[in-house]
Design a protein around this motif. Structure first.
Motif, PDB file in Angstrom:
ATOM      1  N   ALA A  92       4.179  -1.276  -4.399  1.00 37.94           N
ATOM      2  CA  ALA A  92       3.552  -2.220  -3.466  1.00 37.94           C
ATOM      3  C   ALA A  92       2.038  -1.999  -3.458  1.00 37.94           C
ATOM      4  O   ALA A  92       1.260  -2.950  -3.471  1.00 37.94           O
ATOM      5  CB  ALA A  92       4.138  -2.048  -2.071  1.00 37.94           C
ATOM      6  N   ARG A  93       1.617  -0.737  -3.464  1.00 37.68           N
ATOM      7  CA  ARG A  93       0.177  -0.453  -3.471  1.00 37.68           C
ATOM      8  C   ARG A  93      -0.447  -0.870  -4.798  1.00 37.68           C
ATOM      9  O   ARG A  93      -1.545  -1.426  -4.822  1.00 37.68           O
ATOM     10  CB  ARG A  93      -0.046   1.051  -3.242  1.00 37.68           C
ATOM     11  CG  ARG A  93       0.317   1.499  -1.837  1.00 37.68           C
ATOM     12  CD  ARG A  93      -0.451   2.768  -1.441  1.00 37.68           C
ATOM     13  NE  ARG A  93      -0.036   3.209  -0.100  1.00 37.68           N
ATOM     14  CZ  ARG A  93       0.849   4.171   0.126  1.00 37.68           C
ATOM     15  NH1 ARG A  93       1.397   4.837  -0.882  1.00 37.68           N
ATOM     16  NH2 ARG A  93       1.171   4.491   1.359  1.00 37.68           N
ATOM     17  N   ALA A  94       0.243  -0.606  -5.888  1.00 35.92           N
ATOM     18  CA  ALA A  94      -0.287  -0.972  -7.202  1.00 35.92           C
ATOM     19  C   ALA A  94      -0.502  -2.479  -7.291  1.00 35.92           C
ATOM     20  O   ALA A  94      -1.489  -2.946  -7.858  1.00 35.92           O
ATOM     21  CB  ALA A  94       0.656  -0.493  -8.304  1.00 35.92           C
ATOM     22  N   PHE A  95       0.440  -3.232  -6.716  1.00 42.79           N
ATOM     23  CA  PHE A  95       0.340  -4.688  -6.765  1.00 42.79           C
ATOM     24  C   PHE A  95      -0.483  -5.249  -5.605  1.00 42.79           C
ATOM     25  O   PHE A  95      -0.723  -6.453  -5.542  1.00 42.79           O
ATOM     26  CB  PHE A  95       1.737  -5.331  -6.725  1.00 42.79           C
ATOM     27  CG  PHE A  95       2.579  -5.034  -7.944  1.00 42.79           C
ATOM     28  CD1 PHE A  95       2.030  -4.441  -9.082  1.00 42.79           C
ATOM     29  CD2 PHE A  95       3.927  -5.348  -7.965  1.00 42.79           C
ATOM     30  CE1 PHE A  95       2.816  -4.162 -10.201  1.00 42.79           C
ATOM     31  CE2 PHE A  95       4.714  -5.079  -9.082  1.00 42.79           C
ATOM     32  CZ  PHE A  95       4.159  -4.479 -10.192  1.00 42.79           C
ATOM     33  N   GLN A  96      -0.848  -4.381  -4.690  1.00 43.09           N
ATOM     34  CA  GLN A  96      -1.596  -4.793  -3.502  1.00 43.09           C
ATOM     35  C   GLN A  96      -0.871  -5.889  -2.734  1.00 43.09           C
ATOM     36  O   GLN A  96      -1.453  -6.928  -2.390  1.00 43.09           O
ATOM     37  CB  GLN A  96      -3.014  -5.233  -3.878  1.00 43.09           C
ATOM     38  CG  GLN A  96      -3.821  -4.086  -4.455  1.00 43.09           C
ATOM     39  CD  GLN A  96      -5.261  -4.449  -4.733  1.00 43.09           C
ATOM     40  OE1 GLN A  96      -5.860  -5.239  -4.032  1.00 43.09           O
ATOM     41  NE2 GLN A  96      -5.836  -3.848  -5.777  1.00 43.09           N
ATOM     42  N   ILE A  97       0.410  -5.637  -2.481  1.00 44.23           N
ATOM     43  CA  ILE A  97       1.204  -6.552  -1.664  1.00 44.23           C
ATOM     44  C   ILE A  97       1.840  -5.742  -0.537  1.00 44.23           C
ATOM     45  O   ILE A  97       1.952  -4.514  -0.639  1.00 44.23           O
ATOM     46  CB  ILE A  97       2.305  -7.252  -2.493  1.00 44.23           C
ATOM     47  CG1 ILE A  97       3.253  -6.221  -3.115  1.00 44.23           C
ATOM     48  CG2 ILE A  97       1.698  -8.135  -3.560  1.00 44.23           C
ATOM     49  CD1 ILE A  97       4.487  -6.834  -3.727  1.00 44.23           C
ATOM     50  N   PRO A  98       2.271  -6.401   0.548  1.00 40.74           N
ATOM     51  CA  PRO A  98       2.931  -5.679   1.638  1.00 40.74           C
ATOM     52  C   PRO A  98       4.233  -5.042   1.166  1.00 40.74           C
ATOM     53  O   PRO A  98       4.891  -5.557   0.246  1.00 40.74           O
ATOM     54  CB  PRO A  98       3.204  -6.782   2.671  1.00 40.74           C
ATOM     55  CG  PRO A  98       2.242  -7.869   2.341  1.00 40.74           C
ATOM     56  CD  PRO A  98       2.067  -7.820   0.857  1.00 40.74           C
ATOM     57  N   LYS A  99       4.600  -3.951   1.813  1.00 42.53           N
ATOM     58  CA  LYS A  99       5.810  -3.257   1.391  1.00 42.53           C
ATOM     59  C   LYS A  99       7.052  -4.111   1.614  1.00 42.53           C
ATOM     60  O   LYS A  99       8.034  -3.987   0.874  1.00 42.53           O
ATOM     61  CB  LYS A  99       5.936  -1.912   2.107  1.00 42.53           C
ATOM     62  CG  LYS A  99       5.892  -1.977   3.610  1.00 42.53           C
ATOM     63  CD  LYS A  99       5.894  -0.572   4.235  1.00 42.53           C
ATOM     64  CE  LYS A  99       5.889  -0.647   5.757  1.00 42.53           C
ATOM     65  NZ  LYS A  99       6.044   0.683   6.373  1.00 42.53           N
ATOM     66  N   THR A 100       7.004  -4.999   2.630  1.00 40.80           N
ATOM     67  CA  THR A 100       8.164  -5.875   2.849  1.00 40.80           C
ATOM     68  C   THR A 100       8.373  -6.833   1.680  1.00 40.80           C
ATOM     69  O   THR A 100       9.500  -7.156   1.336  1.00 40.80           O
ATOM     70  CB  THR A 100       8.014  -6.691   4.148  1.00 40.80           C
ATOM     71  OG1 THR A 100       6.721  -7.303   4.168  1.00 40.80           O
ATOM     72  CG2 THR A 100       8.177  -5.824   5.367  1.00 40.80           C
TER      73      THR A 100
END
Lengths: 146, 146
Positions: free
Chosen positions: B52-60
DNA sequence: GTTGATTGGTGCGATATCGCACCATATATG
DNA sequence: CATATATGGTGCGATATCGCACCAATCAAC
């Protein structure tokens, strides 16, 4: 590798979209702004189906985006005197003002970018991006191997 | 104008994503493929929050994407022996095979692109795109005018 | 070691995207 | 001009994105 080229494009799109949306009022996202901008630049009173084609999105998606803009009082729908099937989308004063505020805020963002990044380099590569966009656009229905 | 630069980037992203998704099995979209690819390239068994961090998206959003991959039998979730809070995402044989098929199909698409477009020009501008991506990435939290 | 803060994952609800189906209107064909 | 076809818009359902809230596990502070 060429795959990474498109990966970079995807990341830049994601990051720049996030920065645009940080400048938009709550409840509005990039597609809403894109419609306001389209009406301003290409001409007010556009027909929804034409904008859907311009953006290459389904007409149902355009209906939904316009509905959001109407609910925020940024555009209004009128019947099309030339064609009873279609409608026209017109900017309201509020919509015109809101777009201008966002444009101004983005100007500050771009100025900040220009302080830390070589904008001339971006201007230099833009023609290649435009050529690629035009090529992909024209070859939209061409598929390799079926 | 610099605004148009990002507009071109957005359109190219949209068109290239559409072409990628045309190569994916029904029910799968670009984010699913991105996860399969990440696991292949960056290492199998990644922790969801790290992706999620690598893609810079929310964990949900990552939870949801992984759920789709699990339902299609392309990855499996395992508990993380090093940390009871988190999990690991592992490719299945089916997932590995599916990704490879898509990679092969994309190879044909790229070959077709190379026939009609100057790929060297893309290679030439890639470093500038990478530099821009890195700059935007690093300046993610910097805002102009608050 | 106990307690408070942090972290990873997920259920839920709001909104977004988009295919399908349907209706109203317009256009084409005879 | 009657009818078949095409076009524009929208309701609906499936899936996607993502913020909020919550729980379990871990870590930090003492």
């Amino acid at each position: 590798m060429i795959f990474d080229f498109f990966k970079e494009v995807g990341i830049i799109e994601q990051l720049s979209r996030a920065r645009l949306e940080a400048r938009l009022p709550d409840g509005l996202i990039a597609p809403h702004f894109a419609v306001l901008n389209h009406l301003t630049v290409r001409g007010d009173g556009a027909v929804p189906i034409d904008m859907a084609r311009a953006f290459q999105i389904p007409k149902t998606s355009m209906t939904h985006t316009i509905k959001g803009l109407v609910q925020h009082g940024l555009v209004e729908m009128r019947s099309n005197p030339d064609d009873g099937r279609s409608k026209q989308v017109w900017l309201t004063d509020k919509g015109i003002a809101m777009r201008q505020e966002v444009i101004n805020a983005l100007g500050a963002d771009f100025a900040l970018l220009a302080e830390g990044f070589d904008m001339a380099a971006l201007a230099r590569i833009k023609p290649t991006l435009t050529a690629l966009r035009e090529y992909l656009d024209d070859a939209r229905d061409v598929t390799a191997g079926g």
